[in-house]
Design a protein around this motif. Structure first.
Motif, PDB file in Angstrom:
ATOM      1  N   MET A   1      22.976  92.941 145.360  1.00 34.28           N
ATOM      2  CA  MET A   1      23.738  92.755 146.595  1.00 34.28           C
ATOM      3  C   MET A   1      24.078  94.109 147.211  1.00 34.28           C
ATOM      4  N   ALA A   2      23.879  94.234 148.519  1.00 29.90           N
ATOM      5  CA  ALA A   2      24.094  95.506 149.199  1.00 29.90           C
ATOM      6  C   ALA A   2      25.580  95.868 149.227  1.00 29.90           C
ATOM      7  N   LYS A   3      25.843  97.152 149.052  1.00 29.92           N
ATOM      8  CA  LYS A   3      27.201  97.647 149.203  1.00 29.92           C
ATOM      9  C   LYS A   3      27.468  97.899 150.680  1.00 29.92           C
ATOM     10  N   ARG A   4      28.740  97.811 151.049  1.00 29.92           N
ATOM     11  CA  ARG A   4      29.128  98.086 152.427  1.00 29.92           C
ATOM     12  C   ARG A   4      30.235  99.128 152.441  1.00 29.92           C
TER      13      ARG A   4
ATOM     14  N   ALA B   1      42.019  93.577 155.147  1.00 29.04           N
ATOM     15  CA  ALA B   1      40.679  93.097 155.493  1.00 29.04           C
ATOM     16  C   ALA B   1      39.604  94.055 154.991  1.00 29.04           C
ATOM     17  N   VAL B   2      39.854  95.353 155.110  1.00 29.27           N
ATOM     18  CA  VAL B   2      38.888  96.346 154.624  1.00 29.27           C
ATOM     19  C   VAL B   2      38.744  96.253 153.107  1.00 29.27           C
ATOM     20  N   ASN B   3      39.849  96.071 152.401  1.00 34.27           N
ATOM     21  CA  ASN B   3      39.795  95.899 150.943  1.00 34.27           C
ATOM     22  C   ASN B   3      38.935  94.701 150.560  1.00 34.27           C
ATOM     23  N   ASP B   4      39.005  93.643 151.363  1.00 36.34           N
ATOM     24  CA  ASP B   4      38.261  92.416 151.055  1.00 36.34           C
ATOM     25  C   ASP B   4      36.773  92.526 151.406  1.00 36.34           C
ATOM     26  N   GLU B   5      36.462  93.247 152.492  1.00 36.68           N
ATOM     27  CA  GLU B   5      35.109  93.209 153.056  1.00 36.68           C
ATOM     28  C   GLU B   5      34.235  94.401 152.668  1.00 36.68           C
ATOM     29  N   TYR B   6      34.835  95.500 152.216  1.00 35.86           N
ATOM     30  CA  TYR B   6      34.050  96.717 151.984  1.00 35.86           C
ATOM     31  C   TYR B   6      34.194  97.222 150.553  1.00 35.86           C
ATOM     32  N   ASP B   7      33.213  98.043 150.163  1.00 34.94           N
ATOM     33  CA  ASP B   7      33.187  98.619 148.826  1.00 34.94           C
ATOM     34  C   ASP B   7      33.652 100.072 148.812  1.00 34.94           C
ATOM     35  N   GLY B   8      33.827 100.659 149.984  1.00 34.62           N
ATOM     36  CA  GLY B   8      34.273 102.042 150.053  1.00 34.62           C
ATOM     37  C   GLY B   8      34.595 102.427 151.480  1.00 34.62           C
TER      38      GLY B   8
END
Length: 509
Positions: free
Chosen positions: A1-4, A66-73
């Motif tokens: 799965m791709a990181k975002r 939202a950033v914590n939920d949707e992104y990896d960094g």
């Protein structure tokens, strides 16, 4: 799965927009130089199976969940961030970072100081800078900065975990990039120059460039983009030798250019023989194109970048500085830049790795690098921006300028109203919070007073009970005393009666 990853950018290099949308949405962040280091940062972190999105310069504490939920960094490329005009953005960023739970890192930043490094002008924003720095260090190994002057500033505030990594823009082409300088610059050569519009200088050099070379002014600021699109005059009253009014030959002959994407800009500079000016990234874009460039250093931003990366520069006000383009070209020695570029890239690379990230020039990322560069090559970018009003009659041009000026005034007024509303809302929230705090304190004090009153009432009741018992005991004692007194009196009366009886007996005898 791709990181975002989410990255602080006005836009990614893959997002194209026309000049009018770019202007209206401020995708340049008021200065197209942001495109250059933004493009480099985006490329660096676009590794295999990684998607990097732009935050379009939107950042606040409410976004963190939202950033914590949707992104990896989260990656935070910065330029001259420590300056009074940027304090609001710096505070919102600190509040955002304080709530961030995913890995994040600050990718270089700088202090805007005079050439002597005096930080007194930044005294008022020190609390915000310190809060921001602490927020960064809560999730990153160090505060990365553009040069030694910025490092010294942060150290003066008590921060020791500071590392100089330069500007990420110079990492665009990896560790092997070089600039080759031709032996001479011939009259009539194609050259480009840039200009600091807020503090314009270098009129003698620009006049020489206009007279003796095939010169083009590459603009960078939001105000000049407005001039080129709408024929406004944002810099009225400047030296007529400088391209700051629409009557200047650079505009009337359509030689002035402005780029709203980094890669076309860099490609264009690759066609020039020489570049100079006071804009840091205007000259860095030329360096990335392999074109010799000399920076006109006028503050800490330009000086510390030039010193760290060994980009040739001259200091404003230096009595020995060049007054002609040919003299300036003689300063274009890139020997030290070429010799140390790979080592400086390694410093940035190590910092990225220390914070748990990879970059596109790491071993094993060759396919990602090839794919990224192919995507850039296949993109269709908007053409260079030139004055749109050439060929119009004077009345039409004036009408457009007046309408745009009114629109700008409206936007400024609207922005001021929104700021006032936001300020008033914040003040109301603060007052409400203070009232709530005071109410809480009052309630606590009332509860404590009630508790003490209840204790006192209990103590009074106990005292009254003891008094009642004492009164009973006193009554009992009093009664006992009365009985004793009565008995005592009777005891006294018996001998008296006996003596009377005896006396009477004697009398009878």
């Amino acid at each position: 799965m791709a990181k975002r990853y989410l990255m602080r950018l006005g836009k990614t290099p893959f997002e194209v927009a026309d000049p009018f949308s770019t202007f209206d949405r401020n995708l340049l962040g008021t200065n197209s130089g942001n495109l250059v280091y933004g493009a480099a940062a985006h490329k660096l972190f676009s590794t295999h199976d990684t998607i990097v999105d732009a935050n379009h310069y939107r950042i606040n504490a409410k976004m963190a969940d939202a950033v914590n939920d949707e992104y990896d960094g989260f990656v935070l490329p910065l330029a001259n961030a420590f300056r009074p005009e940027f304090e609001g953005q710096l505070l919102r960023t600190a509040e955002f970072l304080e709530r961030l739970k995913i890995p994040f890192m600050m990718l270089s930043g700088g202090a805007q100081l005079p050439l002597d490094g005096d930080p007194s002008a930044l005294k008022a924003i020190e609390p915000t800078v310190k809060r921001f720095a602490r927020a960064v260090l809560n999730g990153s190994s160090a505060l990365s900065v553009r040069g030694e002057m910025s490092a010294d500033y942060l150290r003066s505030l008590g921060f020791r975990d500071v590392v100089v990594v330069g500007c990420p823009s110079l990492a665009l082409h990896g560790p092997g990039h070089r600039v080759e300088v031709p032996p001479s610059l011939e009259s009539g050569s194609s050259i480009v120059y840039n200009l600091e519009t807020r503090d314009p200088f270098g009129a003698d050099l620009i006049a020489d460039a206009e007279e003796n070379y095939d010169s083009a002014y590459i603009a960078q600021e939001h105000g000049t983009l407005e001039l080129m699109l709408w024929a406004t005059d944002p810099y009225v009253g400047s030296d007529p030798r400088l391209p700051l009014e629409r009557s200047h030959p650079q505009f009337t002959s359509a030689r002035a250019e402005m780029y709203i994407d980094a890669y076309p800009w860099i490609r264009r500079l690759g066609q020039a023989a020489f570049s100079f000016g006071a804009r840091a990234h205007g000259n860095i874009a030329a360096v990335l194109a392999g074109t010799p460039s000399v920076m006109l250093a006028h503050d800490s931003r330009t000086a510390e970048l030039a010193r760290y990366h060994q980009i040739p520069y001259v200091v404003r006000g230096d009595g020995g500085a060049a007054t002609t383009v040919r003299e300036l070209f003689d300063h274009a020695d890139f020997t030290e830049f070429n010799r140390g570029h790979a080592d400086r890239f390694e410093v940035l690379s190590d910092f990225i790795h220390e914070n748990g990230f990879q970059h596109i020039y790491d071993r094993g990322q060759e396919r990602a690098l090839e794919s990224y560069e192919r995507t850039i090559t296949e993109l269709t970018f908007p053409p260079v921006v030139r004055p749109t009003w050439l060929g119009e009659n004077a009345t039409s041009t004036q009408r457009h300028a007046v309408l745009q000026e009114r629109e700008r005034t409206r936007k400024t007024s609207h922005s001021a109203v929104r700021k006032d509303i936001s300020k008033n809302r914040k003040r109301s929230d603060e007052q409400s919070a203070e009232l709530s705090r005071r109410l809480g304190v009052a309630e606590e004090r009332l509860a404590e007073a009630t508790r003490r009153a209840e204790i006192a009432e209990g103590q009074v009741a106990a005292t009254q009970n003891r008094l009642a018992q004492l009164e009973k005991r006193l009554t009992k004692i009093a009664r006992t005393a009365e009985v004793a007194a009565d008995r005592s009196q009777r005891a006294v009366r018996v001998p008296t009666r006996f003596r009377t009886f005896v006396s009477r007996g004697k009398q009878d005898d």
